[in-house]
Motif scaffolding. Sequence first.
Motif, PDB file in Angstrom:
ATOM      1  N   CYS A 198       0.840  -1.290   0.054  1.00 18.39           N
ATOM      2  CA  CYS A 198       0.075   0.017   0.051  1.00 18.39           C
ATOM      3  C   CYS A 198       0.785   1.251  -0.007  1.00 18.39           C
ATOM      4  O   CYS A 198       0.576   2.122   0.653  1.00 18.39           O
ATOM      5  N   GLY A 228     -10.574  -5.269   0.313  1.00 21.12           N
ATOM      6  CA  GLY A 228      -9.550  -4.172   0.032  1.00 21.12           C
ATOM      7  C   GLY A 228      -9.471  -3.920  -1.300  1.00 21.12           C
ATOM      8  O   GLY A 228     -10.271  -3.434  -2.102  1.00 21.12           O
ATOM      9  N   LEU A 274      -6.989  -4.566   3.266  1.00 27.29           N
ATOM     10  CA  LEU A 274      -6.963  -3.001   4.053  1.00 27.29           C
ATOM     11  C   LEU A 274      -8.015  -3.134   4.952  1.00 27.29           C
ATOM     12  O   LEU A 274      -7.539  -2.133   6.106  1.00 27.29           O
ATOM     13  N   TYR A 275      -8.853  -3.828   5.309  1.00 25.84           N
ATOM     14  CA  TYR A 275      -9.782  -3.738   6.247  1.00 25.84           C
ATOM     15  C   TYR A 275      -9.690  -4.555   7.330  1.00 25.84           C
ATOM     16  O   TYR A 275     -10.304  -4.757   8.321  1.00 25.84           O
ATOM     17  N   ASP A 276      -8.696  -5.313   7.291  1.00 26.64           N
ATOM     18  CA  ASP A 276      -8.282  -6.228   8.539  1.00 26.64           C
ATOM     19  C   ASP A 276      -7.446  -5.477   9.429  1.00 26.64           C
ATOM     20  O   ASP A 276      -6.371  -5.062   9.234  1.00 26.64           O
ATOM     21  N   PRO A 277      -7.748  -5.572  10.747  1.00 28.27           N
ATOM     22  CA  PRO A 277      -7.054  -4.807  11.510  1.00 28.27           C
ATOM     23  C   PRO A 277      -5.431  -5.449  11.880  1.00 28.27           C
ATOM     24  O   PRO A 277      -4.586  -4.755  12.386  1.00 28.27           O
ATOM     25  N   TRP A 279      -3.931  -6.775   9.435  1.00 27.25           N
ATOM     26  CA  TRP A 279      -3.246  -6.074   8.247  1.00 27.25           C
ATOM     27  C   TRP A 279      -2.563  -4.836   8.492  1.00 27.25           C
ATOM     28  O   TRP A 279      -1.612  -4.356   8.387  1.00 27.25           O
ATOM     29  N   GLN A 280      -3.552  -3.899   9.074  1.00 29.46           N
ATOM     30  CA  GLN A 280      -3.227  -2.474   9.645  1.00 29.46           C
ATOM     31  C   GLN A 280      -2.019  -2.356  10.351  1.00 29.46           C
ATOM     32  O   GLN A 280      -1.259  -1.664  10.421  1.00 29.46           O
ATOM     33  N   GLU A 281      -2.349  -3.189  11.557  1.00 26.68           N
ATOM     34  CA  GLU A 281      -1.129  -2.974  12.507  1.00 26.68           C
ATOM     35  C   GLU A 281       0.032  -3.537  12.029  1.00 26.68           C
ATOM     36  O   GLU A 281       1.259  -3.215  12.783  1.00 26.68           O
ATOM     37  N   HIS A 283       1.613  -2.580   9.396  1.00 32.49           N
ATOM     38  CA  HIS A 283       2.231  -1.589   8.595  1.00 32.49           C
ATOM     39  C   HIS A 283       2.517  -0.374   9.548  1.00 32.49           C
ATOM     40  O   HIS A 283       1.728   0.588   9.235  1.00 32.49           O
ATOM     41  N   ALA A 291      -1.638   5.474   1.729  1.00 32.29           N
ATOM     42  CA  ALA A 291      -2.625   4.672   1.518  1.00 32.29           C
ATOM     43  C   ALA A 291      -3.875   5.368   0.570  1.00 32.29           C
ATOM     44  O   ALA A 291      -4.591   4.675  -0.387  1.00 32.29           O
TER      45      ALA A 291
END
Length: 356
Positions: A198, A228, A274-277, A279-281, A283, A291
């Motif tokens: 991203c 995502g 992208l919407y997976d917490p 996954w977000q944590e 990065h 993004a």
Amino acid sequence: MRIGVDSSKFGVVRGRPAVAVLERAADRGLEGVYFRSVLELSPDLEPAEVKEVMRAAHDLGQRVEAGVGKVNPFATPETPEIRALGDGDYLRGMRRMIEVAASAGIRELWTATANYQFRLPDRYAYDRFRTDVGWDEQLAATERFLHKLAPVLRDLGVHLNIETHEEITTFELVRLVEAVGPDVVGITFDTANVLMRCEDPVAAVERAAPYIRATHIRDAALFFTPAGIARQLVPVGEGVLDWDRLLAPLAGHDLMLSVEGIVESTRGEMELQLYDPVWQEGHPDLTLAEAFEVVRLTTLYADRVSDGAAASREQLHRAVGEPESLAFIDRSAQHLRQILARTAGQEPTPDRSWTA
């Protein structure tokens, strides 16, 4: 800049001797080959055989770059042939590959940190999200391994150029290069892979530019999905990438723009969850600005699909045969020639490639 081809996706000669690959590249108007492994030049790693390939490359006017093994110790079990080269010692096997390459004059060597696991679902396809060993641990182990290789790299004047592979960010790569030393470690910049973390491609190349010593060149189509954004590979100039802005930071670099083609039936589709917490944590370096740029590029591509100006996801899911795989390389090379000619204020050279 030269325009070359990556051997791993050059379907017409995949598995054939290295000299045959170089001859076909020259026939298609390309100027070099990025062999993914030194073992493609000599399966037995015979120095004389590698030198013979290099003499043929010189006669054909072809530049040669090549690769060695992975440098993430947690990924090395997936390349047992390199451990075998070292009689059970992976580090020794890597050193042998580097020494043989350097003895033949190949001093820009590809490497990467992991493999994409196509058979695994969602984020688990990326080694970044392994649960048996954290990504921070993998990066730390990679840095230690690179430090072990650094003395031989310095002695031989060789760079290991780590790819912007699907699992690693340019932020992390820059930190690795600076920790081990830019005199021995560089970056192979893959133009389409940075999207899988991203990253804004232009910001990514600007960030990595001081250390970029090799490339993998391809464009990307982006599609919104329930999870995502999905990426599929398309020829240069047919996707979301702004090639003038991408190549501008590399002006003056002694680079080969190595077109990496397609062999997979789905054009290497991968997805950003992208919407997976989790996954977000995973990065911590990702910024909203980058993004949002990826989201903007995806929206622009969707508009082009609606206007009939770009291929849809369904169209790109169609099986890829050898003629289309070769056309991908030809169209990419021609577009790159046009960009380089325009920036140099010259007319592009005629397309000398043959059709399949």
